[in-house]
Design a protein around this motif. Structure first.
Motif, PDB file in Angstrom:
ATOM      1  N   LEU A 100       0.808  -1.216   0.000  1.00  0.00           N
ATOM      2  CA  LEU A 100       0.000   0.000   0.000  1.00  0.00           C
ATOM      3  C   LEU A 100       0.843   1.269   0.000  1.00  0.00           C
ATOM      4  CD1 LEU A 100      -2.753  -0.987   2.606  1.00  0.00           C
ATOM      5  CD2 LEU A 100      -2.953  -0.960   0.107  1.00  0.00           C
ATOM      6  N   GLY A 101       2.154   1.133   0.193  1.00  0.00           N
ATOM      7  CA  GLY A 101       3.023   2.299   0.237  1.00  0.00           C
ATOM      8  C   GLY A 101       2.997   3.044   1.554  1.00  0.00           C
ATOM      9  N   MET A 102       2.637   2.348   2.638  1.00  0.00           N
ATOM     10  CA  MET A 102       2.558   2.980   3.952  1.00  0.00           C
ATOM     11  C   MET A 102       3.913   2.970   4.652  1.00  0.00           C
ATOM     12  SD  MET A 102      -0.496   4.037   4.242  1.00  0.00           S
ATOM     13  CE  MET A 102      -0.371   4.535   5.967  1.00  0.00           C
ATOM     14  N   PRO A 103       4.147   3.941   5.552  1.00  0.00           N
ATOM     15  CA  PRO A 103       5.370   3.896   6.366  1.00  0.00           C
ATOM     16  C   PRO A 103       5.397   2.628   7.217  1.00  0.00           C
ATOM     17  CG  PRO A 103       4.250   6.020   6.590  1.00  0.00           C
ATOM     18  CD  PRO A 103       3.305   5.111   5.860  1.00  0.00           C
ATOM     19  N   PRO A 107       4.421   4.859  13.415  1.00  0.00           N
ATOM     20  CA  PRO A 107       2.977   5.021  13.621  1.00  0.00           C
ATOM     21  C   PRO A 107       2.496   6.454  13.564  1.00  0.00           C
ATOM     22  CG  PRO A 107       4.102   4.390  15.664  1.00  0.00           C
ATOM     23  CD  PRO A 107       5.080   4.199  14.557  1.00  0.00           C
ATOM     24  N   ALA A 108       3.273   7.390  14.064  1.00  0.00           N
ATOM     25  CA  ALA A 108       2.839   8.782  13.993  1.00  0.00           C
ATOM     26  C   ALA A 108       2.765   9.255  12.546  1.00  0.00           C
ATOM     27  CB  ALA A 108       3.784   9.669  14.798  1.00  0.00           C
ATOM     28  N   ALA A 109       3.787   8.904  11.745  1.00  0.00           N
ATOM     29  CA  ALA A 109       3.786   9.287  10.328  1.00  0.00           C
ATOM     30  C   ALA A 109       2.628   8.635   9.594  1.00  0.00           C
ATOM     31  CB  ALA A 109       5.111   8.910   9.687  1.00  0.00           C
ATOM     32  N   ALA A 110       2.385   7.350   9.885  1.00  0.00           N
ATOM     33  CA  ALA A 110       1.267   6.661   9.236  1.00  0.00           C
ATOM     34  C   ALA A 110      -0.058   7.299   9.631  1.00  0.00           C
ATOM     35  CB  ALA A 110       1.279   5.185   9.611  1.00  0.00           C
TER      36      ALA A 110
END
Length: 296
Positions: A100-103, A107-110
């Motif tokens: 999905l291209g998630m960090p 967790p904060a960035a996501a």
């Protein structure tokens, strides 16, 4: 869209990273103006029931916090509902988050990325795989890799990904190629000797092993990687290349593409997103646009 969202949390993911990740993710959502409801559960069945209830009650989004297992559980609650799905990656493998291209493990960035996407209406529909009534986002594994998973799941030590490396070495010593029957889109049956067959909706499994590097979440098709009969020495040489996806093109490897695939082999368990789905034979179908996701 309602301003309330639901965090679906696995507190044990990544040896406790799931619980730790929920806090900065929740803070990011609250800072963006969302109210946050957290769903846990006494066990997977209870957690799934609670997540489904949140979706039925109209939550603005269901955000899984954990690894691939938690993401897979969340899919069962949200697929087909139109409720946006987000993923805060906090597990060991995080392969669906990669797709999905998630960090990863940020967790904060996501949380900030998902919150911004929700406020901007940045959502997209992606394909999912389906085996019976079970959905999966990344890869359905069978053969050598699923037997490594079987063995690793039985091991109490070592912890984390290392135990699967140990399990791979142990399984390699005893493994022999298996006779498979592969049927694509209901057509002719292919009978092959195979070390493993991986059905990819997404490209990777096992924490970044790009077993199906060409898999696309939006093309309505699986990429099916068939590793044919090969020696243990060849497997040891080729397997490290899977992390880069450069194993494709080796003479022992074939890539097929289809919207549905039936796999049959004796004494093999299928694993989807790292979770057991049952013994072969199994039929997997790619369902276009089955999931609405929010993120990059």
């Amino acid at each position: 869209m309602t301003s309330e969202i639901t965090l679906f949390v696995n507190p044990t993911a990544g040896r406790g990273r799931g619980a730790r990740a929920a806090r900065p993710a929740a803070s990011a959502f609250r800072d963006a103006g969302f109210s946050v409801r957290t769903v846990l559960g006494d066990d997977p069945r209870d957690a799934l029931d609670r997540a489904r209830a949140a979706v039925e009650e109209g939550t603005g989004a269901l955000i899984a916090v954990g690894g691939d297992g938690m993401a897979n559980l969340a899919l069962q609650a949200v697929v087909g509902t139109g409720t946006p799905f987000g993923l805060v990656a906090a597990g060991t493998g995080n392969d669906f988050a990669r797709a999905l291209g998630m960090p990863l493990r940020e967790p904060a960035a996501a949380g900030r990325m998902i919150a911004d996407a929700l406020k901007c209406g940045r959502v997209r529909d992606i394909d999912l795989g389906r085996v019976g009534d079970r959905w999966f986002g990344a890869v359905l594994a069978s053969g050598f890799d699923s037997r490594v998973n079987d063995r690793g799941n039985r091991m109490r030590l070592p912890l984390g990904r290392v135990k699967y490396d140990v399990a791979m070495v142990a399984e390699l010593a005893a493994f022999r190629p298996l006779p498979y029957r592969i049927t694509l889109d209901g057509g002719e049956v292919r009978e092959v000797e195979a070390t493993l067959v991986a059905v990819g909706n997404g490209p990777s499994y096992g924490g970044g092993m790009r077993i199906c590097p060409g898999a696309d979440l939006t093309d309505g098709l699986f990429d099916i990687t068939v590793v044919g009969e090969c020696s243990r020495a060849t497997l040891l040489r080729v397997f490290p290349r899977v992390y880069r996806g450069t194993h494709i093109g080796h003479p022992a490897i074939t890539v097929l593409r289809a919207a549905s695939v039936e796999l049959a082999a004796e004494e093999v368990t299928g694993y989807a997103d790292g979770e057991p789905v049952g013994p072969l034979p199994l039929t997997a179908r790619c369902v276009p646009g089955a999931l609405r996701v929010v993120g990059p």
